[in-house]
Motif scaffolding. Structure first.
Motif, mmCIF file in Angstrom:
data_model
loop_
_atom_site.group_PDB
_atom_site.id
_atom_site.type_symbol
_atom_site.label_atom_id
_atom_site.label_comp_id
_atom_site.label_asym_id
_atom_site.label_seq_id
_atom_site.Cartn_x
_atom_site.Cartn_y
_atom_site.Cartn_z
ATOM 1 N N ARG A 62 0.807 -1.221 0.000
ATOM 2 C CA ARG A 62 0.000 0.000 0.000
ATOM 3 C C ARG A 62 0.837 1.268 0.000
ATOM 4 O O ARG A 62 0.501 2.230 -0.660
ATOM 5 C CB ARG A 62 -0.959 0.013 1.180
ATOM 6 C CG ARG A 62 -2.162 -0.851 0.944
ATOM 7 C CD ARG A 62 -3.077 -0.827 2.112
ATOM 8 N NE ARG A 62 -2.697 -1.926 2.990
ATOM 9 C CZ ARG A 62 -3.340 -2.249 4.093
ATOM 10 N NH1 ARG A 62 -4.374 -1.544 4.478
ATOM 11 N NH2 ARG A 62 -2.951 -3.259 4.826
ATOM 12 N N GLY A 63 1.932 1.283 0.723
ATOM 13 C CA GLY A 63 2.762 2.476 0.796
ATOM 14 C C GLY A 63 3.471 2.807 -0.510
ATOM 15 O O GLY A 63 3.891 3.938 -0.719
ATOM 16 N N GLY A 93 -4.316 -3.450 -2.666
ATOM 17 C CA GLY A 93 -4.028 -2.312 -1.803
ATOM 18 C C GLY A 93 -5.149 -1.302 -1.814
ATOM 19 O O GLY A 93 -5.541 -0.775 -0.766
ATOM 20 N N PHE A 94 -5.689 -1.028 -3.001
ATOM 21 C CA PHE A 94 -6.805 -0.092 -3.108
ATOM 22 C C PHE A 94 -8.005 -0.587 -2.304
ATOM 23 O O PHE A 94 -8.621 0.176 -1.559
ATOM 24 C CB PHE A 94 -7.205 0.103 -4.577
ATOM 25 C CG PHE A 94 -8.461 0.905 -4.737
ATOM 26 C CD1 PHE A 94 -8.436 2.278 -4.608
ATOM 27 C CD2 PHE A 94 -9.665 0.277 -4.989
ATOM 28 C CE1 PHE A 94 -9.611 3.021 -4.724
ATOM 29 C CE2 PHE A 94 -10.836 1.003 -5.108
ATOM 30 C CZ PHE A 94 -10.806 2.378 -4.975
ATOM 31 N N LEU A 95 -8.343 -1.858 -2.442
ATOM 32 C CA LEU A 95 -9.500 -2.406 -1.731
ATOM 33 C C LEU A 95 -9.294 -2.374 -0.215
ATOM 34 O O LEU A 95 -10.233 -2.126 0.537
ATOM 35 C CB LEU A 95 -9.786 -3.832 -2.200
ATOM 36 C CG LEU A 95 -10.254 -3.955 -3.643
ATOM 37 C CD1 LEU A 95 -10.291 -5.418 -4.075
ATOM 38 C CD2 LEU A 95 -11.611 -3.291 -3.853
ATOM 39 N N HIS A 96 -8.075 -2.588 0.254
ATOM 40 C CA HIS A 96 -7.765 -2.557 1.688
ATOM 41 C C HIS A 96 -7.837 -1.157 2.270
ATOM 42 O O HIS A 96 -8.272 -0.981 3.403
ATOM 43 C CB HIS A 96 -6.340 -3.069 1.944
ATOM 44 C CG HIS A 96 -6.228 -4.536 2.083
ATOM 45 N ND1 HIS A 96 -6.702 -5.231 3.155
ATOM 46 C CD2 HIS A 96 -5.666 -5.455 1.268
ATOM 47 C CE1 HIS A 96 -6.443 -6.511 3.010
ATOM 48 N NE2 HIS A 96 -5.811 -6.680 1.863
ATOM 49 N N GLN A 97 -7.384 -0.165 1.532
ATOM 50 C CA GLN A 97 -7.150 1.147 2.128
ATOM 51 C C GLN A 97 -8.321 2.114 2.068
ATOM 52 O O GLN A 97 -8.239 3.181 2.622
ATOM 53 C CB GLN A 97 -5.926 1.809 1.481
ATOM 54 C CG GLN A 97 -6.092 2.232 0.042
ATOM 55 C CD GLN A 97 -6.683 3.612 -0.127
ATOM 56 O OE1 GLN A 97 -6.372 4.530 0.619
ATOM 57 N NE2 GLN A 97 -7.541 3.757 -1.105
ATOM 58 N N GLN A 98 -9.402 1.756 1.426
ATOM 59 C CA GLN A 98 -10.509 2.698 1.253
ATOM 60 C C GLN A 98 -11.346 2.851 2.517
ATOM 61 O O GLN A 98 -12.143 1.979 2.843
ATOM 62 C CB GLN A 98 -11.410 2.255 0.090
ATOM 63 C CG GLN A 98 -10.763 2.412 -1.262
ATOM 64 C CD GLN A 98 -10.389 3.835 -1.559
ATOM 65 O OE1 GLN A 98 -11.174 4.769 -1.376
ATOM 66 N NE2 GLN A 98 -9.169 4.053 -1.992
ATOM 67 N N PRO A 99 -11.181 3.965 3.238
ATOM 68 C CA PRO A 99 -11.967 4.142 4.453
ATOM 69 C C PRO A 99 -13.420 4.522 4.172
ATOM 70 O O PRO A 99 -14.278 4.279 4.978
ATOM 71 C CB PRO A 99 -11.239 5.281 5.179
ATOM 72 C CG PRO A 99 -10.577 6.047 4.100
ATOM 73 C CD PRO A 99 -10.239 5.045 3.022
#
Length: 169
Positions: A62-63, A93-99
């Motif tokens: 993600r970073g 990463g996109f799917l994990h990081q979307q708040p």
């Protein structure tokens, strides 16, 4: 934040298959095209081996990637490739990081064969933390064929039905 557009088509593409498909979807949906950037996989002769390695190892990168925000959209379509039976690392990463992902998220994958797509759908749902409203896969060999037209039509029809069901609840 006020909604600015109904649909965002978020995509990642290394080779161009998913980019072309995302553009077609964006036109059909009158949406906004948003790209996930992953510079580590685009660089020269090491981009592909690094992508394969990171996918096999299920590395959290993600970073290292740049993700667009989808908070202002009512609906999101995520489009991208399958790598080693998993959604491409930048998509994961996109799917994990979307708040603030909208309630309605759809998935359209490109892949080498349908078998790897089934596993990728399950992994992507786990990454998102909930089921997709609509998910389909286009095998790369069907690109530009009647099969592509059929799959895109099915995807768009299923999205319309899923949207209608949501409004009825």
């Amino acid at each position: 934040m006020e909604k600015t557009c109904a649909t965002a088509v978020v995509f990642y593409s290394r080779s161009g298959h998913s980019r072309r498909l995302a553009k077609r979807l964006c036109e059909a949906l009158n949406g906004t095209l948003l790209e996930v950037k992953a510079p580590a996989y685009e660089s020269g002769m090491f981009g592909i081996p690094r992508a394969v390695f990171d996918s096999l190892m299920q590395r959290d990168m993600r970073g290292a990637h740049q993700f667009p925000s989808v908070a202002a959209y009512e609906r999101v379509v995520v489009c991208g490739p399958v790598w080693t039976s998993y959604p491409a690392v930048p998509l994961r990463g996109f799917l994990h990081q979307q708040p603030k992902t909208p309630e309605t998220v759809d998935l359209l994958l490109t892949c080498m064969d349908h078998a790897s797509a089934e596993k990728a759908f399950k992994v992507a749902e786990a990454d998102l933390g909930r089921p997709f409203k609509v998910s389909r896969c286009l095998v790369n060999t069907a690109e530009g064929s009647d099969e592509e037209e059929r799959i895109l039509a099915e995807f768009l029809d299923a999205r319309q039905v899923a949207g209608t069901k949501l409004q009825m609840n």
